[in-house]
Design a protein around this motif. Structure first.
Motif, PDB file in Angstrom:
ATOM      1  N   GLN A 139       0.843  -1.201   0.000  1.00 56.96           N
ATOM      2  CA  GLN A 139       0.000   0.000   0.000  1.00 56.96           C
ATOM      3  C   GLN A 139       0.878   1.250   0.000  1.00 56.96           C
ATOM      4  O   GLN A 139       0.611   2.222  -0.702  1.00 56.96           O
ATOM      5  N   MET A 140       1.941   1.207   0.807  1.00 56.37           N
ATOM      6  CA  MET A 140       2.874   2.339   0.833  1.00 56.37           C
ATOM      7  C   MET A 140       3.477   2.538  -0.561  1.00 56.37           C
ATOM      8  O   MET A 140       3.511   3.659  -1.094  1.00 56.37           O
ATOM      9  N   LEU A 141       3.915   1.444  -1.172  1.00 55.93           N
ATOM     10  CA  LEU A 141       4.579   1.561  -2.478  1.00 55.93           C
ATOM     11  C   LEU A 141       3.636   2.153  -3.524  1.00 55.93           C
ATOM     12  O   LEU A 141       4.028   3.027  -4.320  1.00 55.93           O
ATOM     13  N   LEU A 142       2.390   1.686  -3.509  1.00 55.32           N
ATOM     14  CA  LEU A 142       1.436   2.161  -4.512  1.00 55.32           C
ATOM     15  C   LEU A 142       1.187   3.663  -4.390  1.00 55.32           C
ATOM     16  O   LEU A 142       0.763   4.313  -5.343  1.00 55.32           O
ATOM     17  N   SER A 143       1.465   4.196  -3.187  1.00 53.97           N
ATOM     18  CA  SER A 143       1.193   5.629  -2.991  1.00 53.97           C
ATOM     19  C   SER A 143       2.476   6.469  -2.982  1.00 53.97           C
ATOM     20  O   SER A 143       2.449   7.644  -2.634  1.00 53.97           O
ATOM     21  N   THR A 144       3.603   5.860  -3.330  1.00 51.23           N
ATOM     22  CA  THR A 144       4.883   6.584  -3.224  1.00 51.23           C
ATOM     23  C   THR A 144       5.471   6.937  -4.586  1.00 51.23           C
ATOM     24  O   THR A 144       5.461   6.111  -5.507  1.00 51.23           O
ATOM     25  N   ASN A 145       5.990   8.135  -4.646  1.00 50.58           N
ATOM     26  CA  ASN A 145       6.744   8.548  -5.821  1.00 50.58           C
ATOM     27  C   ASN A 145       8.224   8.457  -5.405  1.00 50.58           C
ATOM     28  O   ASN A 145       8.737   9.349  -4.720  1.00 50.58           O
ATOM     29  N   ILE A 146       8.864   7.368  -5.791  1.00 48.74           N
ATOM     30  CA  ILE A 146      10.217   7.098  -5.276  1.00 48.74           C
ATOM     31  C   ILE A 146      11.203   8.200  -5.676  1.00 48.74           C
ATOM     32  O   ILE A 146      12.053   8.618  -4.882  1.00 48.74           O
ATOM     33  N   ASP A 147      11.066   8.694  -6.887  1.00 47.09           N
ATOM     34  CA  ASP A 147      12.004   9.734  -7.340  1.00 47.09           C
ATOM     35  C   ASP A 147      11.883  11.010  -6.509  1.00 47.09           C
ATOM     36  O   ASP A 147      12.792  11.839  -6.498  1.00 47.09           O
ATOM     37  N   GLN A 148      10.734  11.145  -5.844  1.00 48.40           N
ATOM     38  CA  GLN A 148      10.553  12.320  -4.985  1.00 48.40           C
ATOM     39  C   GLN A 148      11.190  12.081  -3.601  1.00 48.40           C
ATOM     40  O   GLN A 148      11.748  12.992  -3.008  1.00 48.40           O
ATOM     41  N   VAL A 149      11.100  10.847  -3.125  1.00 46.31           N
ATOM     42  CA  VAL A 149      11.620  10.560  -1.781  1.00 46.31           C
ATOM     43  C   VAL A 149      13.154  10.493  -1.793  1.00 46.31           C
ATOM     44  O   VAL A 149      13.811  10.911  -0.840  1.00 46.31           O
ATOM     45  N   ARG A 150      13.700   9.960  -2.915  1.00 45.61           N
ATOM     46  CA  ARG A 150      15.148   9.722  -2.943  1.00 45.61           C
ATOM     47  C   ARG A 150      15.970  10.967  -2.570  1.00 45.61           C
ATOM     48  O   ARG A 150      16.778  10.914  -1.630  1.00 45.61           O
ATOM     49  N   PRO A 151      15.768  12.100  -3.281  1.00 45.82           N
ATOM     50  CA  PRO A 151      16.611  13.256  -2.937  1.00 45.82           C
ATOM     51  C   PRO A 151      16.410  13.702  -1.493  1.00 45.82           C
ATOM     52  O   PRO A 151      17.355  14.154  -0.834  1.00 45.82           O
ATOM     53  N   TYR A 152      15.173  13.529  -0.990  1.00 42.41           N
ATOM     54  CA  TYR A 152      14.936  13.937   0.392  1.00 42.41           C
ATOM     55  C   TYR A 152      15.753  13.059   1.344  1.00 42.41           C
ATOM     56  O   TYR A 152      16.431  13.555   2.242  1.00 42.41           O
ATOM     57  N   VAL A 153      15.709  11.754   1.127  1.00 40.25           N
ATOM     58  CA  VAL A 153      16.450  10.834   2.003  1.00 40.25           C
ATOM     59  C   VAL A 153      17.943  11.160   1.937  1.00 40.25           C
ATOM     60  O   VAL A 153      18.643  11.140   2.956  1.00 40.25           O
ATOM     61  N   GLU A 154      18.414  11.504   0.735  1.00 44.90           N
ATOM     62  CA  GLU A 154      19.849  11.796   0.611  1.00 44.90           C
ATOM     63  C   GLU A 154      20.261  13.013   1.448  1.00 44.90           C
ATOM     64  O   GLU A 154      21.374  13.064   1.970  1.00 44.90           O
ATOM     65  N   THR A 155      19.326  13.947   1.608  1.00 43.74           N
ATOM     66  CA  THR A 155      19.671  15.120   2.431  1.00 43.74           C
ATOM     67  C   THR A 155      19.800  14.752   3.913  1.00 43.74           C
ATOM     68  O   THR A 155      20.354  15.505   4.703  1.00 43.74           O
ATOM     69  N   LEU A 156      19.239  13.596   4.286  1.00 42.87           N
ATOM     70  CA  LEU A 156      19.256  13.219   5.711  1.00 42.87           C
ATOM     71  C   LEU A 156      20.541  12.489   6.111  1.00 42.87           C
ATOM     72  O   LEU A 156      20.853  12.362   7.292  1.00 42.87           O
ATOM     73  N   LEU A 157      21.254  12.002   5.090  1.00 48.46           N
ATOM     74  CA  LEU A 157      22.366  11.090   5.398  1.00 48.46           C
ATOM     75  C   LEU A 157      23.490  11.725   6.215  1.00 48.46           C
ATOM     76  O   LEU A 157      24.177  11.035   6.966  1.00 48.46           O
ATOM     77  N   ASP A 158      23.674  13.031   6.064  1.00 47.22           N
ATOM     78  CA  ASP A 158      24.795  13.660   6.779  1.00 47.22           C
ATOM     79  C   ASP A 158      24.381  14.356   8.073  1.00 47.22           C
ATOM     80  O   ASP A 158      25.192  15.032   8.706  1.00 47.22           O
ATOM     81  N   LEU A 159      23.117  14.216   8.440  1.00 42.16           N
ATOM     82  CA  LEU A 159      22.661  14.906   9.667  1.00 42.16           C
ATOM     83  C   LEU A 159      23.332  14.304  10.909  1.00 42.16           C
ATOM     84  O   LEU A 159      23.670  13.123  10.920  1.00 42.16           O
ATOM     85  N   PRO A 160      23.477  15.117  11.958  1.00 42.39           N
ATOM     86  CA  PRO A 160      24.103  14.578  13.178  1.00 42.39           C
ATOM     87  C   PRO A 160      23.108  13.820  14.070  1.00 42.39           C
ATOM     88  O   PRO A 160      23.494  13.305  15.117  1.00 42.39           O
ATOM     89  N   ASP A 161      21.842  13.729  13.656  1.00 39.02           N
ATOM     90  CA  ASP A 161      20.803  13.171  14.544  1.00 39.02           C
ATOM     91  C   ASP A 161      20.961  11.662  14.791  1.00 39.02           C
ATOM     92  O   ASP A 161      21.587  10.960  14.004  1.00 39.02           O
ATOM     93  N   ALA A 162      20.302  11.197  15.879  1.00 38.00           N
ATOM     94  CA  ALA A 162      20.306   9.766  16.175  1.00 38.00           C
ATOM     95  C   ALA A 162      19.219   9.059  15.375  1.00 38.00           C
ATOM     96  O   ALA A 162      19.278   7.852  15.162  1.00 38.00           O
TER      97      ALA A 162
END
Ligand code: PEP
Ligand code: MG
Length: 755
Positions: free
Chosen positions: A714-737
């Protein structure tokens, strides 16, 4: 038998007369203590009973000051008596005064006594008091004297349990206001929710006749009862003949316990010492329960539960205590409350009425849980003091998904429960509506959604969920449910069935992953300080290649002309992968030489769950590995140095953290560049939000628990992966736990379904 021993043993006959005679429990206690002191030639015999607050109270004595009776109290662990209660073990000391644990009680007048022998009074696996003898002079008590004292202690324990000397409520911890709604917590052993009326799992069989007249007669009674019991188990087996493989194996194993020579031998020995057949069964069972409370090995504990189930069954045959009458009287919806449960005991209940099982003990690998899974009954284990907190006929909600028990739920909880049931039904129906639709993201990425399986009945989930195949078949589970290593033929049959049930969908078999918390009954292994990082998994099978070879042989034979997909667990470097692959290649050659039809195609992969392998990925990818599957459960535990089985650490480290996601990102990048298929089969793949992050990182194969297929799709059917990818990439260098909340907000903002 020496004369002194014969005289002492005749004490048991007189004990029987006292028990059979009238008089209040206190009077009988007094008579028994006097009898023992005389019979064993001791100056003192005292009986201490456990009262509320872990206090041992002197209840009767021959030889100590009578003024101390009901006055002298000791804490458990205090003094020698307290030590017997704390350890549950007999203690003999020739010189009590020099013992480091001696506690002086002037009111008893015990400064006169040098030697002491104390034994625990045990009932239902718990110490409920201590029986002790003392002598003025230093004396070494003999083994037969200890045995007699233990037998008497058992008889007294039985009497105390049936008498009202100590209020029943006093014997257990106080649970606050017992009539108000209450929430208890335990371990999730099987998911699901249920509402029903609390039923105590059959009260233990009361044994009234503990001492026997004639050992031969008792032996004959034992033989008859054993044979009746075996017949009744056989009929039960026949009744459940059609159920899937391992479930049936569990019952077969149980049947084998009924033949266990060690168990029957111990019962016979006790009969020879003067106990009745039922007395001997009870004695062996009590000893075993006590031992069980001290054993940490989960496999042994689980098998002991099976023996306990058998002991109760045998006692019913011996005492004629018909249990079926009580079972026919059950409420419509039952929540079973028990200390622990054997597989056959669970099947004594009508499964259509069972809404849940709550255990004071229990662990996920126990046979009753395997059976409960097959029957889809929620189970919660390790709920402390459940008998003190839940009364028969209480209404109980079992939330197996979260390990919560709601006792006497208020309207709010009931309503939430009913809504929960309805929502589940609706959700299931909803997931069914797109069961046959492929898992394609809104922007057209096809994700292969597979299931994790380990038992034949898990394969039903493949059909029901409409998944694309089995991404992880944990082969160790059938190994654990058997009393000995399964033969090549047995394994072949099993794997063949798995492939048959999968039809034309692929199945990836993982070779034996035992060790750690997955123990095999037939391997006596030295305990390890750190089993999760110990001799487990591929380390064992490379050191013991015969087991691996046999397993691979069975897999090759089972695959027939189908595709064979094999992966190896816990591989830490390329050398281990090569070594394991070499074994597979050798087996393929061996089978080809024997004329076994070769698999249509062979795919050899590895799990990636040890961080060191990540740093050798380039070499591994060049080495011709056919696919890689990330075992995130282990990979995360080793990356964060956080034991996955330690509930204290649950939630402390998040796979949705920049560190974990960066690692996974690196793995995806390397595999993509080498065009090697990559999947992830740990628990995180089953959670829609985590799965969203994974597909954004580039995973195209996810293997999830069968109930996770619907929500993830259900999640996949409602997801635009190309939209999530760049967002996830911005999170990779955060100092958060953790970036879980960031991802959740993103999903909400972009209409991604996470239910
Ligand atoms: C894992 O470690 O993620 C995995 C799938 O294997 P298991 O849970 O069986 O150790
Ligand atoms: Mg693993």
């Amino acid at each position: 038998m020496a004369e002194r021993e014969r005289d002492a043993r005749s004490l048991l006959g007189r004990l029987r007369d006292i028990m059979a005679g009238g008089g209040s429990p206190q009077v009988r206690l007094d008579l028994v203590t006097a009898l023992i002191a005389r019979g064993l030639g001791t100056d003192v015999c005292s009986c201490y009973v456990l009262r509320a607050g872990e206090v041992l109270e002197l209840f009767a004595t021959e030889g100590l000051s009578q003024a101390a009776v009901h006055k002298t109290r000791l804490r458990v662990s205090e003094g020698l008596i307290g030590e017997v209660a704390a350890t549950g073990r007999a203690l003999t000391v020739a010189d009590a005064w020099s013992h480091p644990n001696f506690a002086y009680r002037p009111e008893t007048g015990e400064d006169l006594f040098q030697s002491l022998m104390g034994v625990p009074m045990i009932r239902g696996g718990r110490v409920i008091g201590v029986l002790a003898v003392q002598n003025r002079e230093s004396r070494d008590y003999e083994e037969f004297e200890q045995e007699i004292l233990e037998t008497v202690a058992m008889v007294l324990a039985e009497m105390l349990a049936g008498a009202d000397l100590v209020g029943k409520d006093e014997l257990g911890p106080v649970a606050g206001n017992a009539v108000l709604p209450m929430r208890l917590e335990g371990d999730r052993l099987n998911g699901g929710i249920g509402l029903g009326t609390a039923v105590y799992h059959r009260p233990e069989v009361m044994v009234h006749r503990l001492v026997g007249d004639d050992p031969e007669t008792e032996m004959e009674r034992l033989r008859t009862a054993l044979s009746e019991m075996r017949q009744s188990i056989d009929s039960m087996l026949a009744l459940h003949r059609d159920v899937p493989g391992e479930y049936h194996d569990v019952l077969e194993t149980f049947r084998m316990f009924a033949e266990d020579a060690g168990w029957i031998g111990r019962i016979s020995e006790h009969i020879q010492t003067g106990l009745s057949a039922e007395g001997a069964v009870r004695k062996v069972d009590d000893d075993m329960r006590l031992r069980m409370s001290q054993v940490s090995d989960p496999y042994i504990r689980e098998r002991l539960h099976d023996l306990e189930d058998l002991a109760n069954r045998l006692l019913r045959h011996l005492t004629g205590d018909g249990s079926t009458a009580a079972l026919s009287d059950l409420p419509e919806h039952v929540v079973l409350i028990c200390r622990s449960l054997g597989p056959a005991e669970l099947l004594d209940y009508d499964p259509s009425r069972l809404r849940g099982v709550i255990m004071e003990e229990g662990s996920s690998g126990m046979h009753a849980v395997i059976v409960a899974k097959a029957l889809d009954i929620p189970v919660i284990g390790r709920v402390p003091d459940v008998f003190q907190r839940v009364a028969p006929l209480d209404q109980v909600v079992v939330d197996g998904d979260h390990g919560h028990v709601f006792v006497r739920p208020g309207e709010d909880v009931r309503e939430a429960f009913l809504n929960g049931v309805l929502a589940r039904k609706q959700r299931r129906a909803f997931y069914q509506s797109f069961r046959d639709q492929p898992a394609v993201s809104r922007d057209g990425y096809r994700i292969k959604l597979m299931i994790n399986a380990g038992l034949l009945f898990d394969m039903e989930g493949l059909v029901e969920s409409g998944a694309d195949g089995v991404g992880l078949y944990r082969t160790e589970i059938p190994f654990m449910a058997r009393p000995s290593l399964p033969s090549v033929e047995t394994q072949t049959e099993l794997y063949d069935k798995v492939l048959e049930l999968a039809g034309d969908k692929p199945v990836t078999f993982r070779t034996l992953d035992v060790g750690g918390d997955k123990l095999l009954p037939y391997w006596n292994r030295a305990p390890e300080d750190n089993p999760a990082m110990g001799w487990r998994s591929i380390r064992i099978t490379l050191d013991r290649p015969a087991i691996l070879r046999e397993q691979l042989r069975a897999l090759i034979r089972a695959s027939g002309r189908r595709e064979l997909r094999v992966m190896f667990p816990m591989v830490a470097n390329v050398a281990e992968f090569r070594a394991a692959r070499k074994v597979l290649m050798a087996e393929l050659a061996r089978e080809a030489a024997r004329g076994t039809p070769p698999p249509r195609r062979v795919r050899i992969g590895t799990m990636l769950e040890v961080p060191s392998l990540i740093w050798q990925l380039p070499a591994l990818l060049k080495d011709g590995v056919d696919f890689i599957s990330v075992g995130s459960n282990d990979l995360m535990q080793f990356t964060f140095a956080a034991d996955r089985a330690n509930s204290r650490l649950a939630g402390r480290y998040d796979p949705l953290s920049p560190a974990a996601l960066s690692i996974l990102h690196r793995v995806v990048t390397l595999c993509d560049a080498a065009a090697v298929p990559l999947s992830l089969c740990g628990e995180m793949a089953s959670r829609p939000l985590d799965a969203m992050a994974l597909v954004a990182l580039g995973f195209r194969f996810l293997s999830v628990a069968a109930p996770g297929v619907g929500p993830v799709k259900q999640m996949l059917l409602s997801t635009n992966i190309d939209q999530v990818r760049p967002y996830v990439e911005t999170l990779l260098d955060l100092p958060d736990a953790s970036v879980r909340e960031n991802l959740r907000s993103f999903a909400l903002d972009h209409g991604i379904s996470l239910s």
